[in-house]
Design a protein around this motif. Structure first.
Motif, PDB file in Angstrom:
ATOM      1  N   ALA A  50      43.520 -40.943  83.265  1.00 61.63           N
ATOM      2  CA  ALA A  50      43.431 -41.594  81.788  1.00 61.63           C
ATOM      3  C   ALA A  50      44.555 -42.748  81.416  1.00 61.63           C
ATOM      4  O   ALA A  50      44.324 -43.445  80.490  1.00 61.63           O
ATOM      5  CB  ALA A  50      43.551 -40.273  80.859  1.00 61.63           C
ATOM      6  N   ARG A  51      45.561 -42.729  82.438  1.00 64.31           N
ATOM      7  CA  ARG A  51      46.471 -44.018  82.281  1.00 64.31           C
ATOM      8  C   ARG A  51      45.649 -45.266  82.203  1.00 64.31           C
ATOM      9  O   ARG A  51      46.370 -46.130  81.682  1.00 64.31           O
ATOM     10  CB  ARG A  51      47.360 -43.860  83.201  1.00 64.31           C
ATOM     11  N   HIS A  52      44.661 -45.392  82.773  1.00 65.22           N
ATOM     12  CA  HIS A  52      44.074 -46.804  83.065  1.00 65.22           C
ATOM     13  C   HIS A  52      42.568 -46.737  82.067  1.00 65.22           C
ATOM     14  O   HIS A  52      41.736 -47.643  82.242  1.00 65.22           O
ATOM     15  CB  HIS A  52      43.641 -46.533  84.336  1.00 65.22           C
ATOM     16  N   THR A  53      42.499 -46.028  81.039  1.00 61.36           N
ATOM     17  CA  THR A  53      41.485 -45.837  80.275  1.00 61.36           C
ATOM     18  C   THR A  53      41.022 -46.625  78.995  1.00 61.36           C
ATOM     19  O   THR A  53      40.187 -46.924  78.281  1.00 61.36           O
ATOM     20  CB  THR A  53      40.715 -44.246  80.001  1.00 61.36           C
ATOM     21  N   GLY A  54      42.399 -46.984  78.636  1.00 61.88           N
ATOM     22  CA  GLY A  54      42.647 -47.680  77.060  1.00 61.88           C
ATOM     23  C   GLY A  54      42.802 -46.517  76.351  1.00 61.88           C
ATOM     24  O   GLY A  54      42.852 -45.252  76.453  1.00 61.88           O
ATOM     25  N   PRO A  55      42.962 -46.878  74.921  1.00 62.73           N
ATOM     26  CA  PRO A  55      43.173 -45.827  73.960  1.00 62.73           C
ATOM     27  C   PRO A  55      42.259 -44.782  73.601  1.00 62.73           C
ATOM     28  O   PRO A  55      42.506 -43.646  73.230  1.00 62.73           O
ATOM     29  CB  PRO A  55      43.335 -46.916  72.637  1.00 62.73           C
ATOM     30  N   ILE A  56      40.909 -45.079  73.624  1.00 66.12           N
ATOM     31  CA  ILE A  56      39.923 -44.101  73.620  1.00 66.12           C
ATOM     32  C   ILE A  56      38.789 -44.530  74.584  1.00 66.12           C
ATOM     33  O   ILE A  56      38.294 -45.523  74.618  1.00 66.12           O
ATOM     34  CB  ILE A  56      39.272 -43.999  72.001  1.00 66.12           C
ATOM     35  N   ALA A  57      38.365 -43.420  75.528  1.00 64.23           N
ATOM     36  CA  ALA A  57      37.299 -43.703  76.420  1.00 64.23           C
ATOM     37  C   ALA A  57      36.394 -42.393  76.496  1.00 64.23           C
ATOM     38  O   ALA A  57      36.916 -41.453  76.255  1.00 64.23           O
ATOM     39  CB  ALA A  57      37.935 -43.965  77.681  1.00 64.23           C
ATOM     40  N   ARG A  58      34.949 -42.436  76.824  1.00 61.03           N
ATOM     41  CA  ARG A  58      34.163 -41.515  77.169  1.00 61.03           C
ATOM     42  C   ARG A  58      34.203 -41.153  78.629  1.00 61.03           C
ATOM     43  O   ARG A  58      34.270 -41.897  79.556  1.00 61.03           O
ATOM     44  CB  ARG A  58      32.879 -41.558  76.635  1.00 61.03           C
ATOM     45  N   VAL A  59      34.798 -39.785  79.013  1.00 56.89           N
ATOM     46  CA  VAL A  59      34.762 -39.249  80.338  1.00 56.89           C
ATOM     47  C   VAL A  59      33.858 -38.418  80.675  1.00 56.89           C
ATOM     48  O   VAL A  59      33.532 -37.554  79.891  1.00 56.89           O
ATOM     49  CB  VAL A  59      36.227 -38.608  80.444  1.00 56.89           C
ATOM     50  N   PRO A  60      32.608 -38.480  81.597  1.00 56.38           N
ATOM     51  CA  PRO A  60      31.661 -37.707  81.859  1.00 56.38           C
ATOM     52  C   PRO A  60      32.155 -36.270  82.003  1.00 56.38           C
ATOM     53  O   PRO A  60      33.115 -35.926  82.646  1.00 56.38           O
ATOM     54  CB  PRO A  60      31.059 -38.140  83.029  1.00 56.38           C
ATOM     55  N   LYS A  61      31.225 -35.264  81.555  1.00 56.34           N
ATOM     56  CA  LYS A  61      31.558 -33.763  81.452  1.00 56.34           C
ATOM     57  C   LYS A  61      32.727 -33.401  80.608  1.00 56.34           C
ATOM     58  O   LYS A  61      32.974 -32.327  80.530  1.00 56.34           O
ATOM     59  CB  LYS A  61      31.837 -33.346  83.046  1.00 56.34           C
ATOM     60  N   LEU A  62      33.779 -34.029  79.949  1.00 55.86           N
ATOM     61  CA  LEU A  62      34.793 -33.961  79.509  1.00 55.86           C
ATOM     62  C   LEU A  62      34.555 -34.261  77.951  1.00 55.86           C
ATOM     63  O   LEU A  62      35.023 -33.452  77.125  1.00 55.86           O
ATOM     64  CB  LEU A  62      36.000 -34.547  80.078  1.00 55.86           C
ATOM     65  N   GLY A  63      34.169 -35.341  77.644  1.00 55.94           N
ATOM     66  CA  GLY A  63      34.086 -35.901  76.348  1.00 55.94           C
ATOM     67  C   GLY A  63      34.870 -37.383  76.065  1.00 55.94           C
ATOM     68  O   GLY A  63      35.145 -37.907  77.118  1.00 55.94           O
ATOM     69  N   TRP A  64      35.271 -37.210  74.880  1.00 57.38           N
ATOM     70  CA  TRP A  64      36.447 -38.401  74.555  1.00 57.38           C
ATOM     71  C   TRP A  64      37.614 -38.103  74.794  1.00 57.38           C
ATOM     72  O   TRP A  64      38.164 -36.890  74.587  1.00 57.38           O
ATOM     73  CB  TRP A  64      36.115 -38.879  73.201  1.00 57.38           C
ATOM     74  N   VAL A  65      38.527 -38.729  75.364  1.00 60.00           N
ATOM     75  CA  VAL A  65      39.735 -38.895  75.643  1.00 60.00           C
ATOM     76  C   VAL A  65      40.638 -39.856  75.077  1.00 60.00           C
ATOM     77  O   VAL A  65      40.069 -40.948  74.779  1.00 60.00           O
ATOM     78  CB  VAL A  65      40.014 -38.917  77.088  1.00 60.00           C
ATOM     79  N   VAL A  66      41.646 -39.521  74.211  1.00 62.43           N
ATOM     80  CA  VAL A  66      42.447 -40.510  73.523  1.00 62.43           C
ATOM     81  C   VAL A  66      43.992 -40.521  73.948  1.00 62.43           C
ATOM     82  O   VAL A  66      44.420 -39.361  74.255  1.00 62.43           O
ATOM     83  CB  VAL A  66      42.515 -40.072  71.874  1.00 62.43           C
ATOM     84  N   THR A  67      44.570 -41.398  74.453  1.00 59.78           N
ATOM     85  CA  THR A  67      45.850 -41.725  74.900  1.00 59.78           C
ATOM     86  C   THR A  67      46.641 -42.523  73.866  1.00 59.78           C
ATOM     87  O   THR A  67      48.176 -42.613  74.181  1.00 59.78           O
ATOM     88  CB  THR A  67      45.716 -42.562  76.262  1.00 59.78           C
ATOM     89  N   ASP A  68      46.380 -42.937  72.764  1.00 58.17           N
ATOM     90  CA  ASP A  68      47.237 -43.854  71.839  1.00 58.17           C
ATOM     91  C   ASP A  68      47.752 -42.632  70.837  1.00 58.17           C
ATOM     92  O   ASP A  68      46.954 -42.175  70.307  1.00 58.17           O
ATOM     93  CB  ASP A  68      46.361 -44.948  71.218  1.00 58.17           C
ATOM     94  N   PRO A  69      49.020 -42.852  70.742  1.00 53.26           N
ATOM     95  CA  PRO A  69      49.869 -41.998  69.655  1.00 53.26           C
ATOM     96  C   PRO A  69      49.201 -42.054  68.253  1.00 53.26           C
ATOM     97  O   PRO A  69      49.046 -41.385  67.637  1.00 53.26           O
ATOM     98  CB  PRO A  69      51.204 -42.311  69.958  1.00 53.26           C
ATOM     99  N   VAL A  70      48.890 -43.379  67.789  1.00 53.20           N
ATOM    100  CA  VAL A  70      48.627 -43.694  66.392  1.00 53.20           C
ATOM    101  C   VAL A  70      46.940 -43.102  66.282  1.00 53.20           C
ATOM    102  O   VAL A  70      46.790 -42.602  65.321  1.00 53.20           O
ATOM    103  CB  VAL A  70      48.650 -45.190  66.065  1.00 53.20           C
ATOM    104  N   LEU A  71      46.271 -43.347  67.107  1.00 50.01           N
ATOM    105  CA  LEU A  71      44.990 -43.011  67.218  1.00 50.01           C
ATOM    106  C   LEU A  71      44.879 -41.478  67.131  1.00 50.01           C
ATOM    107  O   LEU A  71      43.890 -40.818  66.677  1.00 50.01           O
ATOM    108  CB  LEU A  71      44.146 -43.472  68.377  1.00 50.01           C
ATOM    109  N   ALA A  72      45.833 -40.816  68.027  1.00 49.47           N
ATOM    110  CA  ALA A  72      45.835 -39.370  68.160  1.00 49.47           C
ATOM    111  C   ALA A  72      46.071 -38.819  66.727  1.00 49.47           C
ATOM    112  O   ALA A  72      45.339 -37.783  66.287  1.00 49.47           O
ATOM    113  CB  ALA A  72      46.683 -38.870  69.126  1.00 49.47           C
ATOM    114  N   ARG A  73      46.949 -39.301  66.018  1.00 51.69           N
ATOM    115  CA  ARG A  73      47.528 -38.644  64.641  1.00 51.69           C
ATOM    116  C   ARG A  73      46.369 -39.040  63.690  1.00 51.69           C
ATOM    117  O   ARG A  73      46.038 -38.041  62.828  1.00 51.69           O
ATOM    118  CB  ARG A  73      48.742 -39.523  64.404  1.00 51.69           C
TER     119      ARG A  73
END
Length: 399
Positions: A35-58
């Protein structure tokens, strides 16, 4: 410390942290690496959406109508399977706000100080005595005992027991949390897992019935009784607190101790105790004991140009959101973007944040009570645990 030496120390600290993640949960390690290389939000198969940005997570954590704890992907879904629909109503209903309001005074800065000193103070004094006498102490083991004592005190459970009893409290919570290791892809538990979990819950809550009837108003169970929450819900809250008050606190404490040692920054803290608040905040930021927070998408929503559908799940990778700021640095100023994201956010922000900070502070003060730095004699990562941590972290002071 020269820049080369400093860079080497930072890399060593990062390697030790990576080993903890790898030993604790290889699936989590792989997810974070990818996920270090996915950007702020991305869809990962079998997992769903992942968020790596702190402002977006909040933003996600503050949108309680769209992103809920109930339903597939939310931690409330796990607890509902163990404790029934009343628990689901608690996570998403007015009872949750009522409990937090009624218990808030127990977790203010003054309340936290009183709780920590009452439940743990004598043991910090004993650790300081042993260090001054030249003994080697296991910080990881100490954090487990101290966490068990604190949770027992807060719930109103018996505290006049030996250390092994509190190690058992911690171990039971660790086993229960470990059952959730396979829920990254789905929070739907197999019947066998539910049965094992309920056996562990029975062990953790064996004294709750008696405490619920007799606990004073200064305890969580006493407040539950006053609010007429009922025993089933009280057991669920006690179990939740047993995990939240032990796993994450112990992890944050021992890892902060290690980070200060590995980066060499404990020397700066010894010279300037005024850096303590920064050191504690940085330790929590870099260790992020709750590395992933899950939510259920309750209704269609658009996030950063991405269309999320009702019924999907979203994982907030808080470890990446907070560590992306940079390496451990006790001279780092407060970073508004992260703003204690390691404690969650919104109305589910960790109620025990002040307690966690104070426990780390008291441990660091104890380790520096001799006025001399400490060194790590040996360490061992905990294996197959939900919260990455040390199984053993043996230290001693030196000149």
């Amino acid at each position: 410390m020269t820049s080369d030496v400093r860079d080497t120390a930072v890399k060593d600290a990062a390697r030790h942290e990576a080993r903890l993640l790898w030993a604790g949960n290889r699936g989590l390690f792989a997810l974070l690496a990818a996920a270090r290389h996915t950007g702020p939000i991305a869809r990962v198969p079998k997992l769903g959406w992942v968020v790596t940005d702190p402002v977006l997570a909040r933003r996600v954590l503050n949108d309680h109508a769209t992103f809920t704890m109930d339903g597939e992907g939310g931690v409330g879904h796990l607890w509902t399977q163990l404790f029934g629909p009343e628990m689901a109503q608690f996570f998403g209903g007015a009872r949750h706000a009522e409990v937090r309001t009624r218990a808030r005074d127990l977790f203010t800065e003054d309340g936290a100080r009183s709780l920590v000193e009452r439940s743990q103070g004598p043991w910090y004094a004993e650790l300081a005595r042993r260090l001054a006498g030249g003994e080697t102490i296991d910080v990881a083991d100490a954090t487990r005992v101290l966490a068990g004592r604190l949770v027992s005190d807060l719930l109103g459970l018996p505290t006049d027991r030996d250390d092994d009893a509190f190690r058992a409290v911690f171990a039971a919570g660790e086993r229960l949390a470990g059952l959730a290791m396979g829920t990254t892809a789905s929070t739907e538990l197999d019947p066998e897992v539910v049965e094992r979990a309920r056996e562990i819950v029975a062990e953790i809550t064996s004294g709750v019935d008696a405490a619920y009837r007799a606990a004073g108003a200064g305890t969580i169970l006493g407040r539950c009784r006053e609010m007429d929450l009922g025993l089933p819900l009280a057991r669920g809250l006690a179990t939740l607190l047993a995990i939240a008050g032990t796993e994450t606190g112990a992890s944050g404490t021992s890892r902060t101790v290690a980070l200060l040692h590995d980066t060499g920054q404990q020397h700066a803290l010894l010279r300037d105790p005024g850096l303590m608040e920064n050191a504690v905040r940085e330790g929590l930021r870099v260790s992020t004991p709750a590395p992933v927070i899950g939510r259920h998408v309750a209704r269609d929503a658009e996030v950063e140009g991405q269309r999320l559908r009702a019924g999907e799940r979203i994982l907030l990778l808080t470890y990446l959101a907070t560590t992306g700021v940079g390496p451990f640095d006790i001279r780092r100023e407060y970073v508004p973007e992260t703003r204690q994201l390691w404690f969650g956010g919104g109305r589910h922000l960790c109620l025990g944040a002040a307690v966690a900070r104070l426990q780390i502070t008291r441990m660091l003060e104890t380790l520096h009570s001799t006025g001399r730095p400490y060194r790590v004699v040996s360490r061992r990562a905990a294996r197959r645990v939900l919260v990455p941590t040390y199984a053993s972290l043996r230290i001693e002071t030196h000149d």
